[in-house]
Design a protein around this motif. Structure first.
Motif, PDB file in Angstrom:
ATOM      1  N   THR A 154       0.817  -1.218   0.000  1.00  0.00           N
ATOM      2  CA  THR A 154       0.000   0.000   0.000  1.00  0.00           C
ATOM      3  C   THR A 154       0.852   1.270   0.000  1.00  0.00           C
ATOM      4  OG1 THR A 154      -0.178  -0.130   2.421  1.00  0.00           O
ATOM      5  CG2 THR A 154      -2.008  -1.046   1.126  1.00  0.00           C
ATOM      6  N   SER A 155       2.119   1.148   0.359  1.00  0.00           N
ATOM      7  CA  SER A 155       3.007   2.320   0.321  1.00  0.00           C
ATOM      8  C   SER A 155       3.198   2.821  -1.107  1.00  0.00           C
ATOM      9  CB  SER A 155       4.365   1.987   0.942  1.00  0.00           C
ATOM     10  OG  SER A 155       5.039   0.988   0.182  1.00  0.00           O
ATOM     11  N   ARG A 156       2.912   1.960  -2.103  1.00  0.00           N
ATOM     12  CA  ARG A 156       3.065   2.353  -3.499  1.00  0.00           C
ATOM     13  C   ARG A 156       1.831   3.052  -4.057  1.00  0.00           C
ATOM     14  NH1 ARG A 156       7.448  -0.578  -5.684  1.00  0.00           N
ATOM     15  NH2 ARG A 156       7.332   0.876  -7.438  1.00  0.00           N
ATOM     16  N   ILE A 157       0.769   3.142  -3.259  1.00  0.00           N
ATOM     17  CA  ILE A 157      -0.443   3.836  -3.718  1.00  0.00           C
ATOM     18  C   ILE A 157      -0.179   5.330  -3.750  1.00  0.00           C
ATOM     19  CG2 ILE A 157      -2.855   4.382  -3.187  1.00  0.00           C
ATOM     20  CD1 ILE A 157      -3.144   1.604  -2.002  1.00  0.00           C
ATOM     21  N   ASP A 158      -0.267   5.907  -4.944  1.00  0.00           N
ATOM     22  CA  ASP A 158      -0.073   7.347  -5.106  1.00  0.00           C
ATOM     23  C   ASP A 158      -1.413   8.011  -5.406  1.00  0.00           C
ATOM     24  OD1 ASP A 158      -0.632   6.649  -7.728  1.00  0.00           O
ATOM     25  OD2 ASP A 158       1.401   6.973  -8.456  1.00  0.00           O
ATOM     26  N   SER A 159      -1.392   9.280  -5.772  1.00  0.00           N
ATOM     27  CA  SER A 159      -2.641  10.015  -5.992  1.00  0.00           C
ATOM     28  C   SER A 159      -3.426   9.453  -7.178  1.00  0.00           C
ATOM     29  CB  SER A 159      -2.358  11.503  -6.211  1.00  0.00           C
ATOM     30  OG  SER A 159      -1.547  11.708  -7.357  1.00  0.00           O
ATOM     31  N   ASN A 160      -2.739   8.964  -8.211  1.00  0.00           N
ATOM     32  CA  ASN A 160      -3.439   8.393  -9.362  1.00  0.00           C
ATOM     33  C   ASN A 160      -4.189   7.115  -8.972  1.00  0.00           C
ATOM     34  OD1 ASN A 160      -2.673  10.345 -11.194  1.00  0.00           O
ATOM     35  ND2 ASN A 160      -0.894   9.220 -11.934  1.00  0.00           N
ATOM     36  N   ILE A 161      -3.504   6.224  -8.282  1.00  0.00           N
ATOM     37  CA  ILE A 161      -4.143   4.977  -7.855  1.00  0.00           C
ATOM     38  C   ILE A 161      -5.284   5.282  -6.883  1.00  0.00           C
ATOM     39  CG2 ILE A 161      -3.802   2.798  -6.622  1.00  0.00           C
ATOM     40  CD1 ILE A 161      -0.892   2.831  -7.640  1.00  0.00           C
ATOM     41  N   ALA A 162      -5.031   6.193  -5.942  1.00  0.00           N
ATOM     42  CA  ALA A 162      -6.047   6.554  -4.952  1.00  0.00           C
ATOM     43  C   ALA A 162      -7.285   7.139  -5.622  1.00  0.00           C
ATOM     44  CB  ALA A 162      -5.460   7.550  -3.949  1.00  0.00           C
ATOM     45  N   THR A 163      -7.070   7.980  -6.616  1.00  0.00           N
ATOM     46  CA  THR A 163      -8.197   8.602  -7.333  1.00  0.00           C
ATOM     47  C   THR A 163      -9.030   7.547  -8.051  1.00  0.00           C
ATOM     48  OG1 THR A 163      -7.025  10.699  -7.631  1.00  0.00           O
ATOM     49  CG2 THR A 163      -8.800  10.214  -9.191  1.00  0.00           C
ATOM     50  N   CYS A 164      -8.373   6.635  -8.735  1.00  0.00           N
ATOM     51  CA  CYS A 164      -9.078   5.575  -9.472  1.00  0.00           C
ATOM     52  C   CYS A 164      -9.913   4.712  -8.524  1.00  0.00           C
ATOM     53  CB  CYS A 164      -8.081   4.700 -10.227  1.00  0.00           C
ATOM     54  SG  CYS A 164      -7.185   5.537 -11.548  1.00  0.00           S
TER      55      CYS A 164
END
Length: 339
Positions: A154-164
Motif C-alpha cells: 500500500t506504500s506504493r499507492i499514489d494520488s493516481n491509484i487513490a483517485t481511481c
C-alpha cells in the motif's frame, strides 16, 4: 484468495510480464476505476500492462488518470487481440463470466494466459487460476485496495491509484449510502484521501458535469415513472424515440433507476430502456432490504448482479416487456411486502 495464492502471485509479479486488464462490457465507474488503479500499480512495477475495454464508456469517466491509455476492443480489435494472445497474465475485473465481455468472450476463453479474477458479483464461473471473489465487498475498487494490501504494497499507492479506487467505491456505493458500505470502506476512503484523492473534485467530475440534454432526458424519464403500490414497485421506461429526442449518449441514464427507489414505501425499482440497434430492452433493477433483484433478473430477464442491484435484458418489445414485468410481480408480492 489464500495466503498461498498471494505468495504465488507475488512470485509471478516479481519479474516483468505482459499483462492485460479487462472489465465487463459497458464499463461503469467501478470497472474503469479498478482497471486503471491496477494499471497504475503494475506500471510502477515495470510490467507491460494494458487496459482494454469491450466498448466505449461514459464521458464523465474519461478524466480519470490513465484514461488515454485505454484500448477499445470494438474499434481497435486487431491490436487488442494481438495483445491478448501474447499476454502472460490476464486480470479480469468487475465481472466473473466471459460472456459479460461481449465480443471479447471468444478470444479471452481461448487465451492460454494465466487468469486472475477480482470481482464482487455472485455465482462466479470457474475460469481463473486465482480468484478473489467476495460478494460482501462494496466494489471491485475496494477489492483492488485489499489486493494491493495483501501484496504488502500500500506504500506504493499514489494520488493516481487513490483517485481511481475512490471513483469506483463512490459510484458503486451510491456515494457511500448503499448497505455494502462498511466501516472498513470508510477507513479505506480516508486512506485514499490521505494518499491524494481529491474527494470534492472527483464527485464534481462524475456527478456535476451534466449536459442540458441529459437533464431533459431525466425529466422525460421521471414523467414516465409508474408506481404499483400493492407490489411496492416503481418502474421507468425510455423508448428509442425518447432517447433520440434528447440526443442520448452513453451514460446518460446512469443512476436514473434510483429515483424510483427514492419514493416512500417503494422497495423495488426498475428501468426499461429500448435499444433498437441491439434489438433488446436493457433493464436495470434496484431493491431495498432482502428482496433479491439478482435472483429476479436471473429467473426472468437473462441477467444477474447483486442482491440489491442487478441488470437484465429482454428481446420482447418495450410494451411486451413491461406487460411481462407487471404480470410477474403478483407472485412476488409477499416477499416485497415482508420488508
Amino acid at each position: 484468495m489464500t495466503k498461498e495464492d498471494i505468495k504465488h502471485i507475488k512470485q509471478l509479479l516479481a519479474k516483468q510480464k505482459n499483462i492485460v486488464i479487462v472489465p465487463h462490457k459497458n464499463p461503469d465507474g467501478d470497472a474503469i476505476g479498478s482497471t486503471l488503479a491496477l494499471y497504475h500499480y503494475l506500471i510502477k512495477h515495470k510490467h507491460n500492462a494494458t487496459v482494454m475495454v469491450p466498448n466505449d464508456y461514459p464521458t464523465f469517466l474519461k478524466w480519470i488518470p490513465g484514461n488515454d491509455h485505454i484500448l477499445k476492443h470494438d474499434s481497435q480489435t486487431e491490436a487488442c487481440e494481438t495483445l491478448i494472445k501474447s499476454a502472460d497474465i490476464i486480470f479480469t475485473l468487475d465481472f466473473n463470466a466471459f460472456h459479460r465481455t461481449g465480443n471479447m468472450e471468444t478470444v479471452l476463453t481461448e487465451s492460454k494466459a494465466l487468469k486472475i479474477m477480482i470481482d464482487h458479483h455472485q455465482a462466479p464461473d470457474n475460469y481463473a487460476t486465482y480468484m478473489f471473489s467476495d460478494v460482501s465487498m462494496s466494489s471491485t475498487c475496494e477489492m483492488i485496495y485489499h489486493f494491493i494490501d495483501m501484496l504488502g504494497d500500500t506504500s506504493r499507492i499514489d494520488s493516481n491509484i487513490a483517485t481511481c479506487i475512490y471513483v469506483g467505491i463512490m459510484t458503486d456505493t451510491g456515494s457511500f449510502r448503499f448497505p455494502s458500505t462498511t466501516s472498513k470502506t470508510h477507513q479505506i476512503i480516508a486512506k485514499l484521501i490521505e494518499k491524494g484523492a481529491n474527494n470534492a473534485e472527483i464527485h464534481n467530475n462524475v456527478y456535476d458535469t451534466n449536459s442540458y440534454e441529459r437533464l431533459q432526458l431525466l425529466g422525460c424519464a421521471l414523467s414516465n415513472l409508474k408506481v404499483i403500490p400493492e407490489s411496492r414497485t416503481a418502474y421507468i421506461t425510455l423508448s428509442q424515440d425518447e432517447l433520440n429526442m434528447f440526443n442520448y449518449k452513453k451514460g446518460d441514464t446512469e443512476g436514473v433507476v434510483n429515483y424510483g427507489l427514492s419514493l416512500e414505501n417503494i422497495v423495488f425499482a426498475a428501468i426499461f430502456i429500448e435499444d433498437k440497434q441491439e434489438g433488446i430492452i436493457k433493464i436495470s433493477l434496484r431493491s431495498k432490504g432482502n428482496f433479491s433483484v439478482n435472483e429476479f433478473s436471473r429467473v426472468h430477464f437473462n441477467g444477474g448482479g447483486h442482491t440489491n442491484a442487478a441488470g437484465g435484458r429482454s428481446e420482447l418489445s418495450l410494451k411486451n416487456t413491461i406487460e411481462k414485468f407487471i404480470s410477474i410481480l403478483p407472485s412476488y408480492n409477499k416477499a416485497l411486502n415482508d420488508d
